[in-house]
Design a protein around this motif. Sequence first.
Motif, PDB file in Angstrom:
ATOM      1  N   TRP A 126      -0.538  34.940 -21.938  1.00  0.00           N
ATOM      2  CA  TRP A 126      -1.813  35.145 -22.624  1.00  0.00           C
ATOM      3  C   TRP A 126      -2.950  34.924 -21.636  1.00  0.00           C
ATOM      4  O   TRP A 126      -2.807  34.231 -20.639  1.00  0.00           O
ATOM      5  CB  TRP A 126      -1.979  34.166 -23.789  1.00  0.00           C
ATOM      6  N   GLU A 127      -4.095  35.526 -21.944  1.00  0.00           N
ATOM      7  CA  GLU A 127      -5.312  35.272 -21.174  1.00  0.00           C
ATOM      8  C   GLU A 127      -6.334  34.606 -22.085  1.00  0.00           C
ATOM      9  O   GLU A 127      -6.448  34.943 -23.269  1.00  0.00           O
ATOM     10  CB  GLU A 127      -5.875  36.573 -20.594  1.00  0.00           C
ATOM     11  N   ALA A 128      -7.058  33.660 -21.534  1.00  0.00           N
ATOM     12  CA  ALA A 128      -8.052  32.933 -22.314  1.00  0.00           C
ATOM     13  C   ALA A 128      -9.158  32.462 -21.385  1.00  0.00           C
ATOM     14  O   ALA A 128      -9.049  32.557 -20.157  1.00  0.00           O
ATOM     15  CB  ALA A 128      -7.419  31.737 -23.028  1.00  0.00           C
ATOM     16  N   VAL A 138     -14.035  28.974 -17.657  1.00  0.00           N
ATOM     17  CA  VAL A 138     -12.990  29.093 -16.645  1.00  0.00           C
ATOM     18  C   VAL A 138     -11.939  30.078 -17.158  1.00  0.00           C
ATOM     19  O   VAL A 138     -11.204  29.757 -18.090  1.00  0.00           O
ATOM     20  CB  VAL A 138     -12.327  27.731 -16.356  1.00  0.00           C
ATOM     21  N   PRO A 139     -11.856  31.285 -16.595  1.00  0.00           N
ATOM     22  CA  PRO A 139     -10.811  32.216 -17.027  1.00  0.00           C
ATOM     23  C   PRO A 139      -9.440  31.739 -16.563  1.00  0.00           C
ATOM     24  O   PRO A 139      -9.282  31.318 -15.414  1.00  0.00           O
ATOM     25  CB  PRO A 139     -11.208  33.532 -16.348  1.00  0.00           C
ATOM     26  N   VAL A 140      -8.470  31.775 -17.463  1.00  0.00           N
ATOM     27  CA  VAL A 140      -7.130  31.291 -17.144  1.00  0.00           C
ATOM     28  C   VAL A 140      -6.091  32.296 -17.632  1.00  0.00           C
ATOM     29  O   VAL A 140      -6.326  33.076 -18.554  1.00  0.00           O
ATOM     30  CB  VAL A 140      -6.842  29.911 -17.777  1.00  0.00           C
ATOM     31  N   GLU A 141      -4.950  32.243 -16.981  1.00  0.00           N
ATOM     32  CA  GLU A 141      -3.771  32.981 -17.416  1.00  0.00           C
ATOM     33  C   GLU A 141      -2.740  31.947 -17.854  1.00  0.00           C
ATOM     34  O   GLU A 141      -2.402  31.041 -17.096  1.00  0.00           O
ATOM     35  CB  GLU A 141      -3.232  33.839 -16.277  1.00  0.00           C
ATOM     36  N   ILE A 142      -2.244  32.075 -19.085  1.00  0.00           N
ATOM     37  CA  ILE A 142      -1.366  31.073 -19.671  1.00  0.00           C
ATOM     38  C   ILE A 142       0.036  31.639 -19.826  1.00  0.00           C
ATOM     39  O   ILE A 142       0.242  32.632 -20.526  1.00  0.00           O
ATOM     40  CB  ILE A 142      -1.890  30.606 -21.045  1.00  0.00           C
ATOM     41  N   VAL A 160       1.552  26.799 -19.379  1.00  0.00           N
ATOM     42  CA  VAL A 160       1.279  26.611 -17.955  1.00  0.00           C
ATOM     43  C   VAL A 160       0.074  27.502 -17.628  1.00  0.00           C
ATOM     44  O   VAL A 160       0.196  28.727 -17.569  1.00  0.00           O
ATOM     45  CB  VAL A 160       2.495  26.974 -17.084  1.00  0.00           C
ATOM     46  N   ALA A 161      -1.086  26.866 -17.469  1.00  0.00           N
ATOM     47  CA  ALA A 161      -2.350  27.593 -17.313  1.00  0.00           C
ATOM     48  C   ALA A 161      -2.777  27.607 -15.857  1.00  0.00           C
ATOM     49  O   ALA A 161      -2.756  26.568 -15.184  1.00  0.00           O
ATOM     50  CB  ALA A 161      -3.443  26.956 -18.177  1.00  0.00           C
ATOM     51  N   ARG A 162      -3.162  28.775 -15.392  1.00  0.00           N
ATOM     52  CA  ARG A 162      -3.587  28.946 -13.993  1.00  0.00           C
ATOM     53  C   ARG A 162      -5.018  29.469 -13.956  1.00  0.00           C
ATOM     54  O   ARG A 162      -5.371  30.429 -14.637  1.00  0.00           O
ATOM     55  CB  ARG A 162      -2.645  29.904 -13.278  1.00  0.00           C
TER      56      ARG A 162
END
Length: 236
Positions: A126-128, A138-142, A160-162
């Motif tokens: 997911w993206e958030a 802060v854009p993250v990829e989960i 696991v968020a990056r």
Amino acid sequence: RDVMHEGRRAVNLLGVALALVGLVSTAFLQTAVRRAMNAMDARVMAERGVRVAQQRYRSLVDTMADAVFGVEADGIIAIVNPRASRLTGRSEERLIGIHYRDIMTPDSAARIAEEMERDHDGSSTWEATFLDDRGGQVPVEIGVSWYRESPDSFPRMQWVARDVAERKRFEHELVHLATHDHLTGLFNRMRFEEELEGTLARVRRAGVSAALLWLDLDNFKEMNDSLGHKAGDDIL
């Protein structure tokens, strides 16, 4: 005399029988005690193995470069690692026990709620957009993994968020370079033609008029040739 002899014999037999019963009982009790002790030792070893595995898992999670969130099925955050604290600007104590929507934008929370309705198993991405403690985005990829601790337990999630802010910035720069002139910052020819075609299509649909203004510089080629391209760039 015969009665006494038979009586003594009976007593001796009873003693032997009682001794045999005692031996059998003792052996049975020893076996039962040994089995109980073995079972206890096995349980202690199993519990010790679980504790060691949990400690290793926690050490692995705590040293990960990405933020890790343990999220319950109702959206409550139950576990975080130090990176999650740095990513959100909140201490671990402030993160545990709050809902995930409290650390992200409303649009992101709504999208994730929809994803959770559709997906309760396996893994997905997911993206958030997270909100840090100062309100910054802060854009993250989960990376999301669903799991159950037992067949009867409720599903849980591990996130696991990056942080992908740098990647997003780089992607934006690539798109800008592909669609804009490097000198003036205006649309390049390809993007201009796309804009022109879109405008013409809207004009045709709406039945209205539009105008195109063309600006030109007289004798620009001669300026470039005589003064150099640097001067030509300055003129542009």
